[in-house]
Scaffold this active site. Sequence first.
Site, PDB file in Angstrom:
ATOM      1  N   GLU A  34      37.780 -19.738 -18.742  1.00  0.00           N
ATOM      2  CA  GLU A  34      39.161 -19.325 -18.998  1.00  0.00           C
ATOM      3  C   GLU A  34      40.061 -20.493 -19.371  1.00  0.00           C
ATOM      4  O   GLU A  34      41.103 -20.314 -20.003  1.00  0.00           O
ATOM      5  CB  GLU A  34      39.737 -18.642 -17.747  1.00  0.00           C
ATOM      6  CG  GLU A  34      38.934 -17.456 -17.282  1.00  0.00           C
ATOM      7  CD  GLU A  34      39.192 -17.128 -15.817  1.00  0.00           C
ATOM      8  OE1 GLU A  34      39.741 -16.049 -15.565  1.00  0.00           O
ATOM      9  OE2 GLU A  34      38.850 -17.964 -14.957  1.00  0.00           O
ATOM     10  N   HIS A  53       0.814  -1.202   0.000  1.00  0.00           N
ATOM     11  CA  HIS A  53       0.000   0.000   0.000  1.00  0.00           C
ATOM     12  C   HIS A  53       0.852   1.258   0.000  1.00  0.00           C
ATOM     13  O   HIS A  53       0.597   2.209  -0.755  1.00  0.00           O
ATOM     14  CB  HIS A  53      -0.920   0.002   1.232  1.00  0.00           C
ATOM     15  CG  HIS A  53      -1.599   1.322   1.450  1.00  0.00           C
ATOM     16  ND1 HIS A  53      -1.063   2.296   2.260  1.00  0.00           N
ATOM     17  CD2 HIS A  53      -2.732   1.834   0.936  1.00  0.00           C
ATOM     18  CE1 HIS A  53      -1.855   3.347   2.235  1.00  0.00           C
ATOM     19  NE2 HIS A  53      -2.868   3.088   1.455  1.00  0.00           N
ATOM     20  N   ARG A 111      32.848 -11.528  -9.161  1.00  0.00           N
ATOM     21  CA  ARG A 111      33.802 -12.624  -9.302  1.00  0.00           C
ATOM     22  C   ARG A 111      34.569 -12.779  -8.005  1.00  0.00           C
ATOM     23  O   ARG A 111      35.254 -11.855  -7.564  1.00  0.00           O
ATOM     24  CB  ARG A 111      34.768 -12.358 -10.455  1.00  0.00           C
ATOM     25  CG  ARG A 111      35.702 -13.543 -10.729  1.00  0.00           C
ATOM     26  CD  ARG A 111      36.780 -13.204 -11.727  1.00  0.00           C
ATOM     27  NE  ARG A 111      37.755 -12.270 -11.160  1.00  0.00           N
ATOM     28  CZ  ARG A 111      38.765 -11.737 -11.851  1.00  0.00           C
ATOM     29  NH1 ARG A 111      38.904 -12.025 -13.138  1.00  0.00           N
ATOM     30  NH2 ARG A 111      39.606 -10.901 -11.272  1.00  0.00           N
ATOM     31  N   GLY A 126      36.753 -15.329 -20.157  1.00  0.00           N
ATOM     32  CA  GLY A 126      37.896 -14.471 -19.860  1.00  0.00           C
ATOM     33  C   GLY A 126      38.880 -14.599 -21.000  1.00  0.00           C
ATOM     34  O   GLY A 126      39.670 -15.556 -21.048  1.00  0.00           O
ATOM     35  N   SER A 127      38.821 -13.662 -21.954  1.00  0.00           N
ATOM     36  CA  SER A 127      39.565 -13.852 -23.197  1.00  0.00           C
ATOM     37  C   SER A 127      41.070 -13.838 -22.979  1.00  0.00           C
ATOM     38  O   SER A 127      41.807 -14.491 -23.733  1.00  0.00           O
ATOM     39  CB  SER A 127      39.156 -12.787 -24.220  1.00  0.00           C
ATOM     40  OG  SER A 127      39.325 -11.482 -23.694  1.00  0.00           O
ATOM     41  N   ASN A 128      41.561 -13.138 -21.973  1.00  0.00           N
ATOM     42  CA  ASN A 128      43.003 -13.108 -21.738  1.00  0.00           C
ATOM     43  C   ASN A 128      43.528 -14.477 -21.317  1.00  0.00           C
ATOM     44  O   ASN A 128      44.467 -15.020 -21.905  1.00  0.00           O
ATOM     45  CB  ASN A 128      43.351 -12.070 -20.673  1.00  0.00           C
ATOM     46  CG  ASN A 128      43.215 -10.655 -21.180  1.00  0.00           C
ATOM     47  OD1 ASN A 128      43.251 -10.414 -22.380  1.00  0.00           O
ATOM     48  ND2 ASN A 128      43.027  -9.715 -20.267  1.00  0.00           N
ATOM     49  N   ASP A 129      42.922 -15.058 -20.279  1.00  0.00           N
ATOM     50  CA  ASP A 129      43.384 -16.370 -19.811  1.00  0.00           C
ATOM     51  C   ASP A 129      43.109 -17.453 -20.850  1.00  0.00           C
ATOM     52  O   ASP A 129      43.910 -18.377 -21.032  1.00  0.00           O
ATOM     53  CB  ASP A 129      42.717 -16.729 -18.480  1.00  0.00           C
ATOM     54  CG  ASP A 129      43.517 -16.234 -17.289  1.00  0.00           C
ATOM     55  OD1 ASP A 129      44.756 -16.236 -17.357  1.00  0.00           O
ATOM     56  OD2 ASP A 129      42.903 -15.842 -16.281  1.00  0.00           O
ATOM     57  N   ARG A 188      35.420  -7.228 -10.152  1.00  0.00           N
ATOM     58  CA  ARG A 188      36.641  -7.840  -9.639  1.00  0.00           C
ATOM     59  C   ARG A 188      36.746  -7.552  -8.144  1.00  0.00           C
ATOM     60  O   ARG A 188      36.683  -6.406  -7.724  1.00  0.00           O
ATOM     61  CB  ARG A 188      37.862  -7.295 -10.356  1.00  0.00           C
ATOM     62  CG  ARG A 188      37.901  -7.578 -11.848  1.00  0.00           C
ATOM     63  CD  ARG A 188      39.207  -7.079 -12.439  1.00  0.00           C
ATOM     64  NE  ARG A 188      39.320  -7.348 -13.866  1.00  0.00           N
ATOM     65  CZ  ARG A 188      39.025  -6.478 -14.830  1.00  0.00           C
ATOM     66  NH1 ARG A 188      38.568  -5.272 -14.492  1.00  0.00           N
ATOM     67  NH2 ARG A 188      39.172  -6.794 -16.095  1.00  0.00           N
ATOM     68  N   CYS A 225      34.301 -11.075 -21.143  1.00  0.00           N
ATOM     69  CA  CYS A 225      34.920  -9.945 -20.452  1.00  0.00           C
ATOM     70  C   CYS A 225      36.259  -9.652 -21.121  1.00  0.00           C
ATOM     71  O   CYS A 225      37.149 -10.512 -21.101  1.00  0.00           O
ATOM     72  CB  CYS A 225      35.153 -10.267 -18.974  1.00  0.00           C
ATOM     73  SG  CYS A 225      33.688 -10.782 -18.085  1.00  0.00           S
TER      74      CYS A 225
END
Length: 784
Positions: A656, A411, A559, A678-681, A510, A728
Amino acid sequence: MTQPAPPVLDAARAPRASLSPFVRRFAEVRKDDSTLVGGKGANLGELTAAGLPVPPGFVVTADTYLAALDDAGTREQVRDAGALVDVEDPAALERSSRELSALVAAAGLPARAKADILAAYRELGPANRVAVRSSATLEDTAGSSFAGMNETFTNIEGDDQLLDAIVRCFQSVWGKRVISYRASHGIDAEPAIAVVVQVMVDSERSGVLFTADPSTGDRARLVVEAAFGLGDVVVGGQVEPDTYVLAKAGPRLLEARIGRKSHRLERDPAGGTRRQEHDEAQAATRVLGDDELLALGRMGLRIEAHYGVPQDIEWAFAGGRLYCLQARPITTLGDATLAPAGGAAGTVLVAGLGASPGQATGRVRILGGPDEGHALQAGEILVATMTTPDWVPVLRRAGGLVTDGGGITCHAAIVSRELRIPCVVGTRDATRVLRDGEHVTVDGRRGQVLRGEVAAPAAEAGPTPQPGSAPAAGVAALEPLATRIYVNLAIASRAEEVAALPVDGVGLLRAEFMIIDALGGAHPKQLLAEGRGQEFVDAMSSAVLAIARPFAPRPIIYRAHDFRTNEFRKLRGGEAHEPLEENPMIGYRGCYRYVKEPELFRLELDVLARVRERSPNVHLMIPFVRTLWELRACLAMVDAHPLGRDRGLLRWVMAEVPSVVHRIPDYAALGIHGVSIGSNDLTQLVLGVDRDSEICAELFDEGDAAVLDAIERIVRGAHAHGLTASLCGQAPSNRPDFAEHLVRFGIDSISVNPDSVAAVRRVIGDAERRVLLAAARRVSAPTG
């Protein structure tokens, strides 16, 4: 003995002849009959005709109310006295309400109407208990809802109880709260009221469904609030209900916030209703399962499609069946685009759910009940445990409203939106934390009460654009994208600024920088040895909340920590606890470390459990998962923690390690909701290149065919098993060809650094257009 589930009327059955001028069955009325049967009665008839699962019943017409006054010779007296009520004078309002209600009670029911009403009652079946609900001729319309204003009586049984309840509903048209409500909406026509009599459903679970988000105006979402027992506890704000958010597309569940439902209302075998207290376990139990929510969502979409406008729906589950108890148009969606979002630069004193957008500054006035309303000065911030319809005369003078309990469909929330005053509900402790006379700012968008006066910056003169919402007038519309754009964040200081960007949430929060601050530079084992674990939880909770709240209700994917041993060794006491590794990049880290040394991970679960009580848009992501057994062991820790009982928590894994390509079906079977690449790992491990190596830097290529193949397999595998796939990384903003690959693979979302958002939106938009153009050319190309 439990009453059998009420039948649902056959929509195909042709309406029968009406019983009399005083009674109409649901099957005899439609939505255009509100002047005769009131808004609630007209809607129930319309829903019945449409084949919705509506418990059967009938309506005592508004003509019955007017005929009673005519027979008593008091209709003109009531009408004229009602027009002269001074709603600004509490004493005069109280006196007029009492006198007018007494005149209606004295008129009673026309003698010729009673027999027709009782005949209709007996048609509902022997010994049927009914709900008796007021249905004012101006309620449940597009301009005003009269939510909870007029009287409702449940579990009514027998002729005398029924007739008495109907007269009491007639009297409620002259209640203080109803008179004030009509005045606040400029309604000066002669009021009339009908009464709905409906077979009582023994609700096991019930609540409210909005087919658009009433606090943000987002029409792409459904909002459900649910509790055990009768729905009065939800509408009246008596408990903190569960809150669920669903996307209309599907529909599919987006968020679940489990409330503390202290009690329920249920049928009393001795008659009427009774209150049943819940223990802690019951109070924290989730009310609705996913399948039930989807069924409810589908019913809501069907009702909205029938009416053509967003709907406010009351529902119940009983005996394994879903019932629609009533529906009405949402009356407040325009408000979300009228009030400024405001700034949250002051100290947050309390926080809850933003229920009515806008910002107001004033002095706190804590009231224990509407009878103390005379103490509230115009423009002050009203703070209460919860409000009921009796508070409306007081609310009209308030600059803002803050309550301990309730959800965004209670309400307090509904009336605040209609009165266009900022409102924060569900704070749990505002009446204890805030002080009378204290100067505060209520931010109804973010759900915060801030110390002192906090001016809205010029840049925030309008609401922050939300995904799926229309742009404000005068603001250039953003190109809609099929691919969602998220941001990566690591610290809380920029959260307000970044949340104002046109993004769909935080795809990668992170934890490491926040953890270092919360640890005070100490290794986690050192901190625990010093007995400072709670200090860590307190600090981390504040940091994560500072990010979650500006983005709400957009999702935040937290994460969990992914320190490598060389990074842990740098903390105070780290050398005594960390091994020396030659290649820590592929060493003792991520999910495997949680299994072997769970202490810090468990503290993070404590943090998330606390944060989600206040901001349920935060979810968990587990990094660097190598094998099935370690993920299973890690999820078992989550399940064993109180956080694991939060069914609204989404569980993600970082993709990753190349083994994820093979393991997606197994991860899905463990209940994972999404994978974030996770494109870097992933590039490092597919190509066998240390991403930190300067010597091998030219070998590190995210666009390598082998890496792209792995990404495509992950995306398609995720979709094949019902998981969301995200990425990411910065490659999409730096390399348009990489972005186009992701779009072709069907990636759901991309998470980038905040300063790349504009560029990524352009690149993804270009890529989506190229993909669509190529598809169109293939379709139109001549064959043979």
